[in-house]
Design a protein around this motif. Structure first.
Motif, PDB file in Angstrom:
ATOM      1  N   LEU A 176      -0.075 -10.086  -0.491  1.00 45.83           N
ATOM      2  CA  LEU A 176      -1.236 -10.666  -1.150  1.00 45.83           C
ATOM      3  C   LEU A 176      -2.222  -9.543  -1.469  1.00 45.83           C
ATOM      4  O   LEU A 176      -2.616  -8.790  -0.582  1.00 45.83           O
ATOM      5  CB  LEU A 176      -1.902 -11.705  -0.243  1.00 45.83           C
ATOM      6  N   ASN A 177      -2.608  -9.420  -2.740  1.00 49.14           N
ATOM      7  CA  ASN A 177      -3.552  -8.387  -3.165  1.00 49.14           C
ATOM      8  C   ASN A 177      -4.780  -9.028  -3.793  1.00 49.14           C
ATOM      9  O   ASN A 177      -4.682 -10.053  -4.478  1.00 49.14           O
ATOM     10  CB  ASN A 177      -2.892  -7.455  -4.195  1.00 49.14           C
ATOM     11  N   CYS A 178      -5.925  -8.402  -3.556  1.00 47.91           N
ATOM     12  CA  CYS A 178      -7.158  -8.828  -4.205  1.00 47.91           C
ATOM     13  C   CYS A 178      -7.820  -7.614  -4.856  1.00 47.91           C
ATOM     14  O   CYS A 178      -7.725  -6.493  -4.332  1.00 47.91           O
ATOM     15  CB  CYS A 178      -8.109  -9.495  -3.221  1.00 47.91           C
ATOM     16  N   GLU A 187     -12.448  -2.058  -6.411  1.00 51.81           N
ATOM     17  CA  GLU A 187     -12.032  -2.027  -5.016  1.00 51.81           C
ATOM     18  C   GLU A 187     -10.816  -2.945  -4.857  1.00 51.81           C
ATOM     19  O   GLU A 187     -10.660  -3.927  -5.600  1.00 51.81           O
ATOM     20  CB  GLU A 187     -13.160  -2.493  -4.095  1.00 51.81           C
ATOM     21  N   HIS A 188      -9.986  -2.621  -3.864  1.00 48.24           N
ATOM     22  CA  HIS A 188      -8.762  -3.389  -3.675  1.00 48.24           C
ATOM     23  C   HIS A 188      -8.558  -3.695  -2.191  1.00 48.24           C
ATOM     24  O   HIS A 188      -9.041  -2.966  -1.318  1.00 48.24           O
ATOM     25  CB  HIS A 188      -7.542  -2.617  -4.204  1.00 48.24           C
ATOM     26  N   CYS A 189      -7.851  -4.777  -1.931  1.00 48.95           N
ATOM     27  CA  CYS A 189      -7.436  -5.090  -0.567  1.00 48.95           C
ATOM     28  C   CYS A 189      -6.040  -5.689  -0.632  1.00 48.95           C
ATOM     29  O   CYS A 189      -5.596  -6.152  -1.691  1.00 48.95           O
ATOM     30  CB  CYS A 189      -8.405  -6.072   0.109  1.00 48.95           C
ATOM     31  N   SER A 190      -5.335  -5.655   0.490  1.00 50.21           N
ATOM     32  CA  SER A 190      -3.993  -6.233   0.509  1.00 50.21           C
ATOM     33  C   SER A 190      -3.659  -6.686   1.918  1.00 50.21           C
ATOM     34  O   SER A 190      -4.215  -6.189   2.902  1.00 50.21           O
ATOM     35  CB  SER A 190      -2.949  -5.228   0.014  1.00 50.21           C
ATOM     36  N   ALA A 191      -2.751  -7.646   1.995  1.00 48.02           N
ATOM     37  CA  ALA A 191      -2.283  -8.143   3.292  1.00 48.02           C
ATOM     38  C   ALA A 191      -0.855  -8.640   3.106  1.00 48.02           C
ATOM     39  O   ALA A 191      -0.522  -9.234   2.078  1.00 48.02           O
ATOM     40  CB  ALA A 191      -3.179  -9.267   3.807  1.00 48.02           C
ATOM     41  N   ARG A 192      -0.023  -8.389   4.096  1.00 56.04           N
ATOM     42  CA  ARG A 192       1.351  -8.903   4.058  1.00 56.04           C
ATOM     43  C   ARG A 192       1.406 -10.173   4.903  1.00 56.04           C
ATOM     44  O   ARG A 192       1.005 -10.176   6.063  1.00 56.04           O
ATOM     45  CB  ARG A 192       2.344  -7.856   4.576  1.00 56.04           C
ATOM     46  N   LEU A 193       1.873 -11.242   4.290  1.00 59.02           N
ATOM     47  CA  LEU A 193       1.899 -12.533   4.966  1.00 59.02           C
ATOM     48  C   LEU A 193       3.038 -12.585   5.971  1.00 59.02           C
ATOM     49  O   LEU A 193       4.184 -12.274   5.652  1.00 59.02           O
ATOM     50  CB  LEU A 193       2.050 -13.661   3.940  1.00 59.02           C
ATOM     51  N   ASN A 194       2.716 -12.993   7.175  1.00 60.16           N
ATOM     52  CA  ASN A 194       3.714 -13.147   8.234  1.00 60.16           C
ATOM     53  C   ASN A 194       3.721 -14.620   8.643  1.00 60.16           C
ATOM     54  O   ASN A 194       2.909 -15.060   9.448  1.00 60.16           O
ATOM     55  CB  ASN A 194       3.381 -12.242   9.424  1.00 60.16           C
ATOM     56  N   ILE A 195       4.617 -15.392   8.048  1.00 60.77           N
ATOM     57  CA  ILE A 195       4.654 -16.842   8.253  1.00 60.77           C
ATOM     58  C   ILE A 195       5.869 -17.189   9.090  1.00 60.77           C
ATOM     59  O   ILE A 195       7.012 -17.048   8.645  1.00 60.77           O
ATOM     60  CB  ILE A 195       4.702 -17.577   6.904  1.00 60.77           C
ATOM     61  N   GLN A 196       5.637 -17.616  10.305  1.00 58.82           N
ATOM     62  CA  GLN A 196       6.724 -17.984  11.199  1.00 58.82           C
ATOM     63  C   GLN A 196       6.388 -19.308  11.861  1.00 58.82           C
ATOM     64  O   GLN A 196       5.231 -19.589  12.179  1.00 58.82           O
ATOM     65  CB  GLN A 196       6.950 -16.902  12.265  1.00 58.82           C
ATOM     66  N   TYR A 197       7.416 -20.115  12.076  1.00 57.82           N
ATOM     67  CA  TYR A 197       7.239 -21.415  12.709  1.00 57.82           C
ATOM     68  C   TYR A 197       8.085 -21.484  13.972  1.00 57.82           C
ATOM     69  O   TYR A 197       9.209 -20.987  14.004  1.00 57.82           O
ATOM     70  CB  TYR A 197       7.676 -22.547  11.771  1.00 57.82           C
ATOM     71  N   PRO A 198       7.555 -22.104  15.026  1.00 58.78           N
ATOM     72  CA  PRO A 198       8.397 -22.358  16.201  1.00 58.78           C
ATOM     73  C   PRO A 198       9.477 -23.376  15.855  1.00 58.78           C
ATOM     74  O   PRO A 198       9.386 -24.079  14.843  1.00 58.78           O
ATOM     75  CB  PRO A 198       7.405 -22.922  17.225  1.00 58.78           C
TER      76      PRO A 198
END
Length: 222
Positions: A176-178, A187-198
């Motif tokens: 995800l980038n903004c 300016e920029h920001c970024s995050a890598r989504l870590n989606i896990q379910y039990p």
């Protein structure tokens, strides 16, 4: 397969869908081989109420619920539901009106799963702009695809942009980038989504009925 005077290609069956996604309930009929026929979908959900007629052959009749239902032209008379949520969950029936019976002998159940929600917010405080062209803009992309975000400037001089999305395993490890832009500043920001379910407890349905946790069930093959 000929069923109750109708040439049935693929009969109704229970379906599950993630909230926010589109769903398609099967009732695929060979319209030419079936000859004269009347097929209608009935809905039993919080959105439709009890026994509401949704379609008449290839025509949607539930016009008081706009942009929700559709009938497949490729596979008549499959029923499409757009952007499902928990209000769409329930029992649906594809009826042979002439015979007064559900086609395939099953009223399919639509199970809707509500995921958690991902929310990111970026806030910028600014001053000194000449006009709107000098105000900040913020854009969001997910794996390079631009996303819809909610802009908010209820407080003068404070610009907020909020990105919200239902969590889904298909987005796991996507980036995800903004981007924030005003005149010559970026300016920029970024995050890598870590989606896990039990691990989740499975549910079994037979003829549209949810089976209890324990029991012995005998079924006849075919």
């Amino acid at each position: 397969m000929v069923n109750q005077g109708i040439d049935l290609i693929e009969g109704p069956r229970d379906r599950a869908v993630l909230s926010g996604q589109n769903a398609e309930l099967t009732c695929h009929i060979n319209t030419i081989a079936s000859g004269t026929h009347v097929v209608q979908w009935l809905g039993n959900s919080l959105r439709t109420g009890t026994g509401k007629q949704l379609t008449f052959n290839d025509r949607v009749t539930a016009t008081d619920i706009p942009d929700k239902f559709s009938v497949s032209t490729e596979k008549p008379y499959n029923l499409g539901l757009r952007s499902t949520d928990l209000n769409d969950a329930g029992k649906y029936s594809c009826n042979n009106v002439v015979k007064g019976q559900p086609i395939g002998g099953l009223e399919p159940q639509l199970v809707v799963l509500q995921n958690d929600t991902i929310t990111y917010e970026w806030s910028v405080t600014y001053a000194g702009e000449r006009d709107d062209s000098q105000k900040p803009t913020i854009t969001w992309t997910l794996n390079g695809i631009e996303q819809t975000a909610t802009a908010d400037e209820t407080t003068l001089g404070v610009y907020k942009s909020t990105f919200t999305k239902a969590a889904s395993s298909v987005d796991n490890q996507k980036e995800l980038n903004c981007s924030f832009t005003v005149l010559n500043v970026q300016e920029h920001c970024s995050a890598r989504l870590n989606i896990q379910y039990p691990a989740r407890k499975p549910a079994l349905f037979v003829d549209g009925n949810n089976l209890p946790d324990q029991g012995i069930y005998q079924r006849t093959i075919g």
